[in-house]
Design a protein around this motif. Structure first.
Motif, PDB file in Angstrom:
ATOM      1  N   LEU A  63       0.815  -1.203   0.000  1.00  0.00           N
ATOM      2  CA  LEU A  63       0.000   0.000   0.000  1.00  0.00           C
ATOM      3  C   LEU A  63       0.852   1.257   0.000  1.00  0.00           C
ATOM      4  O   LEU A  63       2.018   1.242   0.401  1.00  0.00           O
ATOM      5  CB  LEU A  63      -0.911   0.008   1.236  1.00  0.00           C
ATOM      6  CG  LEU A  63      -1.861  -1.184   1.414  1.00  0.00           C
ATOM      7  CD1 LEU A  63      -2.602  -1.071   2.737  1.00  0.00           C
ATOM      8  CD2 LEU A  63      -2.850  -1.275   0.250  1.00  0.00           C
ATOM      9  N   ASN A  64       0.243   2.349  -0.431  1.00  0.00           N
ATOM     10  CA  ASN A  64       0.865   3.660  -0.315  1.00  0.00           C
ATOM     11  C   ASN A  64       0.582   4.178   1.088  1.00  0.00           C
ATOM     12  O   ASN A  64      -0.567   4.444   1.454  1.00  0.00           O
ATOM     13  CB  ASN A  64       0.290   4.621  -1.359  1.00  0.00           C
ATOM     14  CG  ASN A  64       0.960   5.978  -1.344  1.00  0.00           C
ATOM     15  OD1 ASN A  64       1.025   6.643  -0.311  1.00  0.00           O
ATOM     16  ND2 ASN A  64       1.440   6.396  -2.499  1.00  0.00           N
ATOM     17  N   VAL A 118      -4.026   9.279   5.093  1.00  0.00           N
ATOM     18  CA  VAL A 118      -5.114  10.212   4.803  1.00  0.00           C
ATOM     19  C   VAL A 118      -6.461   9.570   5.109  1.00  0.00           C
ATOM     20  O   VAL A 118      -7.322  10.172   5.779  1.00  0.00           O
ATOM     21  CB  VAL A 118      -5.058  10.670   3.328  1.00  0.00           C
ATOM     22  CG1 VAL A 118      -6.327  11.446   2.958  1.00  0.00           C
ATOM     23  CG2 VAL A 118      -3.822  11.531   3.094  1.00  0.00           C
ATOM     24  N   TRP A 119      -6.662   8.341   4.654  1.00  0.00           N
ATOM     25  CA  TRP A 119      -7.924   7.657   4.923  1.00  0.00           C
ATOM     26  C   TRP A 119      -8.117   7.400   6.419  1.00  0.00           C
ATOM     27  O   TRP A 119      -9.238   7.487   6.937  1.00  0.00           O
ATOM     28  CB  TRP A 119      -7.998   6.344   4.152  1.00  0.00           C
ATOM     29  CG  TRP A 119      -8.369   6.546   2.707  1.00  0.00           C
ATOM     30  CD1 TRP A 119      -7.570   6.443   1.612  1.00  0.00           C
ATOM     31  CD2 TRP A 119      -9.665   6.906   2.207  1.00  0.00           C
ATOM     32  NE1 TRP A 119      -8.263   6.710   0.466  1.00  0.00           N
ATOM     33  CE2 TRP A 119      -9.558   7.001   0.796  1.00  0.00           C
ATOM     34  CE3 TRP A 119     -10.893   7.165   2.801  1.00  0.00           C
ATOM     35  CZ2 TRP A 119     -10.641   7.344  -0.007  1.00  0.00           C
ATOM     36  CZ3 TRP A 119     -11.984   7.505   1.991  1.00  0.00           C
ATOM     37  CH2 TRP A 119     -11.847   7.593   0.611  1.00  0.00           C
ATOM     38  N   GLY A 123      -4.421   2.659  11.862  1.00  0.00           N
ATOM     39  CA  GLY A 123      -3.628   3.016  10.690  1.00  0.00           C
ATOM     40  C   GLY A 123      -2.559   4.035  11.022  1.00  0.00           C
ATOM     41  O   GLY A 123      -1.404   3.907  10.598  1.00  0.00           O
ATOM     42  N   LEU A 124      -2.921   5.053  11.802  1.00  0.00           N
ATOM     43  CA  LEU A 124      -1.943   6.069  12.185  1.00  0.00           C
ATOM     44  C   LEU A 124      -0.873   5.493  13.099  1.00  0.00           C
ATOM     45  O   LEU A 124       0.322   5.772  12.938  1.00  0.00           O
ATOM     46  CB  LEU A 124      -2.638   7.245  12.877  1.00  0.00           C
ATOM     47  CG  LEU A 124      -3.499   8.159  12.007  1.00  0.00           C
ATOM     48  CD1 LEU A 124      -3.990   9.348  12.824  1.00  0.00           C
ATOM     49  CD2 LEU A 124      -2.739   8.652  10.792  1.00  0.00           C
ATOM     50  N   GLY A 132       6.194   4.219   1.534  1.00  0.00           N
ATOM     51  CA  GLY A 132       6.149   2.809   1.916  1.00  0.00           C
ATOM     52  C   GLY A 132       7.510   2.331   2.359  1.00  0.00           C
ATOM     53  O   GLY A 132       8.537   2.934   2.037  1.00  0.00           O
ATOM     54  N   GLY A 133       7.530   1.246   3.110  1.00  0.00           N
ATOM     55  CA  GLY A 133       8.794   0.699   3.574  1.00  0.00           C
ATOM     56  C   GLY A 133       9.610   0.083   2.463  1.00  0.00           C
ATOM     57  O   GLY A 133      10.843  -0.007   2.547  1.00  0.00           O
TER      58      GLY A 133
END
Length: 398
Positions: free
Chosen positions: A86-87, A93-94, A128-129, A198-199
């Motif tokens: 994922l980005n 943001v989401w 997510g954060l 991303g990692g």
């Protein structure tokens, strides 16, 4: 395009990626790491608001709070498997939008089930954060220091938040608090561009990051699960341990409040001195010192003893937490172990209180303490091998 980042000594060097500085990345990650658990950190005051303003009984309020924690755990678990695809900026943001919408919506809804659904949504966004901010800090050049600073600022927010909530309630009740919870995540949005995409595209900058075997990584993740399961066992019932020994509620509350400041000092110590004394030494001191002091609470305790124990415990807990995270950051070069460790942390915190509740009927709070200490010791034994293996790989000539 290139991105600049600090080396351990503080100089700047070029790395692949978008053009952002490591200082901006670090502070953006710390902000996201504070915003993510914004509700969880002041949860006792939020539960009080559910009872006072929504008419929930204590059980229903606790369930509403736990739904949010499980949402947080759910998203951290999912991201540990799919974050590399994922980005990260888009996920951030989401996550922010889910937290803002869920908290704002919670201020308006009247249906109980819809309220619980919104609290779960808030938890998913928070996860997510938390996950990606921890992973981003793990990709900085000095994770020992930076994780210490992250945990320190989370604790500062918690102390300030618990102090301010009564005033917020007096001014606008629970609705005002929920509005503030909706607005705070939005402060992350202007800084998302500073975070890695991303990692996989932002190679680890920590010079000590090496790739451990799958078995060593699993052992490290088990250590994280055991540690936070132990933490959940003990912390959930620490207040009741004090009152069960006959201490007035206000004395117990005062001791736990002071212990929060001890926790800030522990996180600050980890950030400033953890790397100097070595990770294994710091983890041994934090895990064993912090847990064995709890044995002083097995018998009937006095207020001075209780106050000293909870302060020492909180100091070592918040010294160990960033040290564990920085160790996880050194076990791979893409942040995946940190993501998995964050998931293990949330699962452990969810399991711990239930495990404590299961042993109370058999032996009271003494059994809770012994189970917690046993889990802390097992966690220390589990993390030792990966840390030693990591050190051996670093000593190996190129």
């Amino acid at each position: 395009m290139t991105t600049t980042d600090f080396t351990t000594e503080g100089s700047v060097r070029a790395l692949p990626g978008s053009a952002v500085t490591s200082r901006a990345r670090l502070w953006a990650a710390i902000l996201a790491g504070v915003v993510g658990p914004e509700v969880f950190i002041v949860q006792p005051a939020v539960v009080q608001g559910f009872v006072r303003y929504l008419g929930f009984d204590e059980a229903s309020a606790g369930y509403a709070a736990s739904v949010e924690v499980w949402g947080l755990a759910f998203s951290t678990i999912c991201l540990s498997f799919v974050a590399h695809r994922l980005n990260w900026r888009a996920v951030m943001v989401w996550s922010v939008l889910m937290m803002a919408a869920g908290n704002a919506g919670s201020a308006f809804v009247t249906g109980h089930n819809l309220f619980l659904l919104l609290r779960f949504l808030v938890g998913v966004g928070a996860g997510g954060l938390v996950s990606l901010s921890f992973a981003a800090v793990g990709l900085t050049s000095n994770p020992d220091r930076n994780f210490g600073y992250l945990i320190m600022w989370v604790l500062v927010y918690g102390a300030a938040g618990l102090w301010a909530v009564p005033t917020v309630y007096a001014v606008g009740g629970l609705k005002l608090l929920l509005y503030l919870f909706a607005v705070f995540p939005l402060t992350v949005l202007p800084f998302v561009r500073h975070l890695p995409e991303g990692g996989e595209t932002a190679a680890a900058i920590d010079a000590d990051a090496v790739e451990l075997s799958g078995g060593m990584k699993l052992l490290a993740l088990m250590a994280m699960l055991l540690y936070f399961c132990a933490q959940g066992v003990v912390w959930a019932y620490l207040f009741l341990m004090g009152t069960a020994d006959g201490l007035p509620e206000q004395q117990v509350a005062n001791a736990l409040t002071v212990s929060q400041f001890a926790g800030v000092l522990g996180a600050l110590f980890a950030g400033m001195a953890g790397a100097r004394i070595g990770r294994l030494s710091a983890l041994t001191l934090g895990m064993l010192g912090g847990s064995l002091c709890l044995l002083l609470l097995v018998g009937k305790t006095s207020y001075p003893t209780f106050g000293v124990v909870v302060c020492v415990y909180n100091f070592f807990w918040n010294m160990t937490h960033p040290t564990l995270l920085s160790a996880m950051a050194g076990f791979d070069r893409r942040g995946r172990v940190v993501l998995g460790a964050t998931a293990m942390q949330m699962i452990g915190l969810a399991i711990g209180p239930a495990l404590a509740a299961a042993v109370i009927p058999e032996g009271g709070y003494a059994h809770v303490i012994w189970v917690g200490v046993g889990l802390f010791v097992l966690s220390w034994m589990s993390i030792g091998l990966p840390v030693l293996r990591h050190a051996a790989l670093l000593r190996r000539p190129n």
